[in-house]
Design an enzyme around this catalytic site. Structure first.
Site, short mmCIF file in Angstrom:
data_model
loop_
_atom_site.label_atom_id
_atom_site.label_comp_id
_atom_site.label_asym_id
_atom_site.label_seq_id
_atom_site.Cartn_x
_atom_site.Cartn_y
_atom_site.Cartn_z
N HIS A 130 0.85 -1.19 0.00
CA HIS A 130 0.00 0.00 0.00
C HIS A 130 0.88 1.24 0.00
O HIS A 130 2.02 1.21 0.48
CB HIS A 130 -0.88 -0.04 1.26
CG HIS A 130 -1.98 0.94 1.28
ND1 HIS A 130 -1.80 2.27 1.61
CD2 HIS A 130 -3.32 0.80 1.05
CE1 HIS A 130 -2.96 2.89 1.58
NE2 HIS A 130 -3.90 2.03 1.23
N ASP A 164 3.06 -4.25 8.00
CA ASP A 164 1.73 -3.72 7.72
C ASP A 164 0.76 -4.89 7.77
O ASP A 164 0.76 -5.75 6.88
CB ASP A 164 1.72 -3.05 6.34
CG ASP A 164 0.33 -2.59 5.91
OD1 ASP A 164 -0.65 -2.86 6.63
OD2 ASP A 164 0.22 -1.99 4.83
N GLN A 201 -4.47 -5.77 6.27
CA GLN A 201 -5.34 -6.72 5.58
C GLN A 201 -5.36 -8.09 6.24
O GLN A 201 -6.26 -8.89 5.99
CB GLN A 201 -4.90 -6.87 4.12
CG GLN A 201 -5.09 -5.63 3.27
CD GLN A 201 -6.55 -5.24 3.09
OE1 GLN A 201 -7.45 -6.08 3.15
NE2 GLN A 201 -6.80 -3.96 2.86
N LYS A 237 -10.77 -2.10 9.24
CA LYS A 237 -10.63 -3.30 8.39
C LYS A 237 -11.10 -4.55 9.13
O LYS A 237 -11.37 -5.58 8.50
CB LYS A 237 -9.16 -3.50 8.00
CG LYS A 237 -8.46 -2.31 7.39
CD LYS A 237 -8.81 -2.09 5.95
CE LYS A 237 -7.88 -1.04 5.34
NZ LYS A 237 -8.22 -0.72 3.95
N CYS A 274 -4.65 2.42 -4.02
CA CYS A 274 -3.50 2.93 -3.25
C CYS A 274 -2.32 1.97 -3.34
O CYS A 274 -1.56 1.80 -2.37
CB CYS A 274 -3.89 3.18 -1.79
SG CYS A 274 -5.03 4.55 -1.57
#
Length: 403
Positions: A117, A190, A193, A218, A360
Site C-alpha cells: 500500500h 503492515d 489486511q 478493516k 493505493c
C-alpha cells in the site's frame, strides 16, 4: 455462532437498494460493522461521553478504565505487553510514526515490496533509500530478489503481511528471521489486511518483528482508530510524531518531560468511542476459530479465482493458488480502460458494491495490469453465491458493452 451464520449481525446487509439486497464486496477498503460495535460506541455517548485520563471524577475514571482495557485486550491478542500498544488513527499514521520516529538518514537502505500500500511505501521513500522487491513469474513474492537486497544491509525491512491488491499472504516469520540474521534490520509489518482474519493472527512473542501496524475499520471496527505494536526496547527509541497535551508529565517555561511509552505517542484527546468500538470488534472476532476462518477464506478465494479463470475477458492479478491468499480479486477487463461505469452499473443495477482504481497500490497495479482494476474483496459475511452473482452480473455488462 459460526461464520456461516454471522450475516444477521450486520445491519447494513438488511438494506435494499431499488428492492435488491446488498452484495458488499469491498471489505479490503473497509469492513461492515456488527451491532455489537455500534452498540459499544452508542453506549459510551449515552452513558458517559466524557474525556479520559485527566478527570478524577467517576465518569472519567470509568471511561478511562474501559479505554485502557481495550489496549490490554489488543496486547493479549498479539502476545505483547500493554505498554507496547500505541493507539493511532490507523495504519497510515502508525507507519508514518515509525518512519519519522526512527530518525533515518537519506542513505539508510530500507527494503520494501512493490505490492505494498502507498502508506507502506511513501513514508520510507521520504526519509530513506527505499529498495523494492517485485513479483515472481507466478505472481507471488520474489524471495530471491528479497535475499539479494538483504545483502545491502538495510536498516529497516518493511513487510506487507497481506497485499490489498493481490491477496498474497507473505511468509513474514521466515522473512523477518532472514532480515534479522542478515543484518539485524528493524522489521515493520503492515497487518491492515491480515489482522481481520483469525487464522492470520500475529503472535509477536514468537516472531522477530519490531513493529506491527493495523486499522480498526478493516477488522469490523470503526474508522479513525488503529494500533501500532512496538517492541518496548525499540519503541522507547522513537521520537513522537505529535506533541501536545496528554503525552507529557510536566511542562514549565523552560522545558518538558515526556511520559513513558505508550502514552508519549498519544497527544491530544483520543477517539474514545472508536477505541471502545475497536474493543467490541476484537471481542466479536474472537468467537471465530482460526480453523473456520481459514476454511471460509479459502472457500471464498477459490470462488474468486475460479470465476476469473473461466472468463477469457478477465485477467487476475497475483497467484492462482488458494494457498496463502486472501479473498481479494483484482481484475482487468480486456478492452475496457475506464471501469467507472462498470462499477456504477454493478451498484445501481445489481446492488453489488466493489471498487475501481489503483487501490493505493499504483506501482504494482500499473506494473502487472497496465492501468486501473476492478477489485472485489470478500469477508466473513460473504458467500460463494454472492461471488457467483458478481461474475454473472459482470458477464451481462460485458456482453452488453460488446467487450
Amino acid at each position: 455462532m459460526g461464520i456461516e451464520n454471522c450475516r444477521v449481525d450486520f445491519p447494513v446487509l438488511e438494506r435494499l437498494i431499488d428492492g435488491q439486497s446488498i452484495t458488499y464486496l469491498d471489505s479490503a477498503a473497509t469492513a461492515l460493522k456488527p451491532r455489537s460495535v455500534i452498540d459499544a460506541m452508542s453506549n459510551y455517548y449515552l452513558q458517559s461521553g466524557v474525556n479520559i485520563h485527566r478527570g478524577k471524577y467517576y465518569l472519567s475514571e470509568e471511561a478511562s478504565d474501559a479505554y485502557e482495557r481495550v489496549r490490554y485486550s489488543i496486547a493479549q491478542y498479539l502476545g505483547a505487553y500493554g505498554n507496547e500498544i500505541v493507539f493511532t488513527k490507523g495504519t497510515t499514521e502508525a507507519l508514518n510514526l515509525v518512519a519519522y520516529g526512527l530518525d533515518l538518514q537519506k542513505d539508510d537502505v530500507v527494503v520494501g515490496f512493490l505490492d505494498s500500500h502507498h502508506a507502506q511505501l511513501l513514508p520510507w521513500r521520504r526519509y530513506a533509500d527505499l529498495q523494492l522487491v517485485g513479483m515472481n513469474s507466478e505472481g507471488g513474492i520474489d524471495i530471491e530478489r528479497y535475499r539479494e537486497l538483504l545483502k545491502l544491509k538495510p536498516k529497516v525491512v518493511v513487510l506487507t503481511h497481506c497485499s490489498n491488491v493481490s491477496g498474497t499472504v507473505a511468509p513474514i516469520e521466515q522473512m523477518a528471521t532472514e532480515a534479522k540474521e542478515a543484518c539485524d534490520a528493524i522489521v515493520v509489518v503492515d497487518a491492515a489486511q491480515s489482522i481481520p482474519h483469525p487464522h492470520l493472527r500475529i503472535d509477536v512473542s514468537k516472531m522477530p518483528v519490531d513493529f506491527v501496524a493495523f486499522s480498526g475499520h478493516k477488522m469490523l471496527g470503526p474508522t479513525g482508530i488503529g494500533c501500532l505494536y512496538g517492541k518496548s526496547s525499540v519503541l522507547n527509541t522513537l521520537r513522537p510524531l505529535m506533541l501536545g497535551g496528554g503525552m507529557v508529565d510536566w511542562v514549565d517555561a523552560e522545558g518538558s518531560q515526556e511520559r513513558k511509552i505508550p502514552h508519549r505517542f498519544e497527544a491530544g484527546t483520543p477517539p474514545i468511542a472508536s477505541t471502545l468500538g475497536l474493543g467490541a470488534a476484537l471481542t466479536y472476532l474472537n468467537q471465530f476459530s482460526a480453523q473456520e476462518s481459514l476454511a471460509h477464506t479459502e472457500t471464498l478465494t477459490k470462488a474468486i479465482i475460479d470465476g476469473a479463470l473461466k472468463r477469457d475477458y478477465l485477467e487476475l492479478l497475483g497467484t492462482k493458488s488458494v494457498t496463502n491468499r486472501c479473498a481479494i480479486g483484482s481484475l482487468r477487463i480486456h478492452g475496457c480502460d475506464d471501469l467507472s461505469d462498470i462499477a456504477r452499473s454493478l451498484s445501481d443495477s445489481y446492488g453489488i458494491m466493489c471498487r475501481t482504481g489503483h487501490m493505493c497500490a499504483q506501482p504494482i497495479v500499473d506494473d502487472q495490469m497496465g492501468g486501473e482494476i476492478l477489485r472485489i474483496s470478500a469477508y466473513i459475511y460473504n458467500t460463494t453465491d454472492e461471488i457467483e452473482r458478481f461474475y454473472m452480473a459482470l458477464d451481462e455488462l460485458v456482453s452488453f458493452l460488446g467487450l
